[in-house]
Motif scaffolding. Structure first.
Motif, PDB file in Angstrom:
ATOM      1  N   TRP A   1      45.252  51.965  30.781  1.00  0.00           N
ATOM      2  CA  TRP A   1      44.970  52.561  29.748  1.00  0.00           C
ATOM      3  C   TRP A   1      45.994  52.354  28.745  1.00  0.00           C
ATOM      4  O   TRP A   1      45.550  52.089  27.253  1.00  0.00           O
ATOM      5  CB  TRP A   1      44.787  54.163  30.050  1.00  0.00           C
TER       6      TRP A   1
ATOM      7  N   LYS B   1      45.584  53.312  24.769  1.00  0.00           N
ATOM      8  CA  LYS B   1      45.597  54.779  25.343  1.00  0.00           C
ATOM      9  C   LYS B   1      44.204  55.193  24.201  1.00  0.00           C
ATOM     10  O   LYS B   1      44.267  56.219  23.498  1.00  0.00           O
ATOM     11  CB  LYS B   1      46.614  55.322  24.790  1.00  0.00           C
TER      12      LYS B   1
ATOM     13  N   TRP C   1      37.511  50.796  30.030  1.00  0.00           N
ATOM     14  CA  TRP C   1      37.636  50.842  28.513  1.00  0.00           C
ATOM     15  C   TRP C   1      37.284  49.379  27.687  1.00  0.00           C
ATOM     16  O   TRP C   1      37.398  48.413  28.138  1.00  0.00           O
ATOM     17  CB  TRP C   1      39.236  51.073  28.187  1.00  0.00           C
TER      18      TRP C   1
ATOM     19  N   ILE D   1      41.981  60.303  34.078  1.00  0.00           N
ATOM     20  CA  ILE D   1      41.932  59.077  34.474  1.00  0.00           C
ATOM     21  C   ILE D   1      42.387  59.086  35.760  1.00  0.00           C
ATOM     22  O   ILE D   1      42.254  58.493  36.680  1.00  0.00           O
ATOM     23  CB  ILE D   1      42.788  58.067  33.381  1.00  0.00           C
TER      24      ILE D   1
ATOM     25  N   GLY E   1      35.491  55.299  26.838  1.00  0.00           N
ATOM     26  CA  GLY E   1      35.336  54.719  28.277  1.00  0.00           C
ATOM     27  C   GLY E   1      34.215  54.874  28.686  1.00  0.00           C
ATOM     28  O   GLY E   1      33.005  55.208  28.065  1.00  0.00           O
TER      29      GLY E   1
END
Length: 370
Positions: free
Chosen positions: A346, A351, A370, A284, A357
């Protein structure tokens, strides 16, 4: 082919079928018709510990068995050095390899190819994956481009010796091959930092691009992007922490003279540099600061994790002081602020794993959501 080679090949393909890598009879049949060892007759390098490599040549014990293990086999070191050039060991970086068969075949399955589709392969390498593609689709539907002219020459010779004649091009794969387009599928067997505009331009609307997106922080994932009518592309990450050598034109440049890391402004940060030890967080971060390289320095008796943007000159140094993480940064862009922003989103999403994604590529760049 010798009986031993045939046995080893059949055994490998059966193992890959049992673990779900080979999912269709069509790809299993195509792989069953291609002898991997014919693309490794020049030998390969095996790791001799740490950064050391030693050659394994065709006449060496264990060469044939290694060709049919599910392993990547390094075929070139430092851009020019081949196994037959070395006696003993060499301490240099690999620059070309024969990708482990499970990944080659997994990607061909993930490409979702149908009969009659025209495919562009970026990175011919040894020619093994090119051979499997051409065996399944036919020579006239496969175009493969290789950056390194010596690697391309060896792959072409190996393919022709087996009677396989796809269109082979030597050049910068990041530019694609417009003369042969448009394509229904593009597949990259090298890592890329950013998806080239040329690939989207040369793919039919509704067509797919399958590529490993990575970067200079050394975390990468396989993405399958659908090209849309408006020239953009988007699609899911497929997971698996797939890793390839980056396309040579996108390799990180030398850092050169470092900026004055004692300057800048400091603040406490809720996200410490230890987050970069996590693969997904590092992946990320590459989308947040795509031109940053990472290094460790010791300053004033403490370890500092440093990000340097080689394009803008911006930098961030993150370190611990009495258990609290401190970020010091300077330059036109506040790198650690940007990293925090992306990682906070995120975290707010719970998470999620990378498979949740979506990568979107436009003429403004590429984003991860996301």
């Amino acid at each position: 082919m010798t009986d031993q080679a045939q046995h080893l090949r059949t055994q490998l393909l059966n193992e890959l079928t049992a673990v779900g890598v080979l999912r269709t009879d069509e790809w299993k049949a195509a792989a069953g018709a291609v002898a991997r060892h014919d693309f490794l007759r020049g030998g390969f390098f095996r790791n001799a510990g740490g950064a050391a490599w030693e050659p394994v040549l065709q006449d060496d014990p264990g060469w044939l068995e290694a060709c049919y293990r599910d392993e990547s086999l390094v075929t070139q070191i430092a851009g020019t050095i081949l196994p037959q050039d070395i006696r003993g060991q060499i301490l240099r970086e690999p620059t070309s390899s024969s990708t482990l068969p499970s990944l080659v075949l997994r990607m061909l399955e993930d490409l979702q190819v149908k009969p009659g589709m025209h495919v562009l392969e970026i990175g011919t390498g040894t020619g093994y994956s090119t051979a499997v593609l051409a065996t399944r689709l036919g020579d006239d539907l496969v175009t493969s481009i290789e950056y390194d002219s010596d690697v391309a020459g060896r792959a072409g010779a190996a393919l022709w010796e087996q009677g396989i004649h796809p269109t082979l091009v030597t050049g910068d794969g990041l530019l694609g091959h417009a003369e042969g387009g448009p394509y229904d599928r593009i597949i990259a067997t090298c890592g890329i930092k950013t998806v080239p505009a040329a690939w989207m331009e040369q793919t039919q609307p509704g067509g797919l691009i399958l590529a490993t997106i990575g970067g200079w922080l050394h975390a990468s994932e396989l993405a399958r992007l659908t090209v849309h009518e408006d020239g953009t592309a988007s699609g899911p990450l497929l997971g698996g922490q797939v890793s390839f050598m980056l396309a040579r034109p996108q390799s990180p440049p030398p850092l050169g003279l470092l900026p004055d890391l004692g300057a800048g402004t400091e603040r406490q940060t809720g996200i410490g540099a230890d987050v970069l030890d996590d693969w997904t967080a590092r992946f990320i971060t590459q989308f947040a600061v795509p031109n940053a390289q990472r290094l460790m320095l010791t300053r004033d008796g403490r370890n500092e994790h440093v990000l340097v943007d080689v394009v803008t000159g911006s930098w961030a140094a993150v370190y611990q002081d009495s258990g609290q993480w401190i970020a010091r940064q300077d330059g036109p862009d506040l790198l650690w602020d940007t990293v925090e922003e992306h990682l906070d989103r995120w975290h707010a999403a719970g998470k999620p794993s990378v498979e949740k994604g979506t990568v979107t590529v436009t003429d403004q760049g590429q984003t991860l959501t996301w």
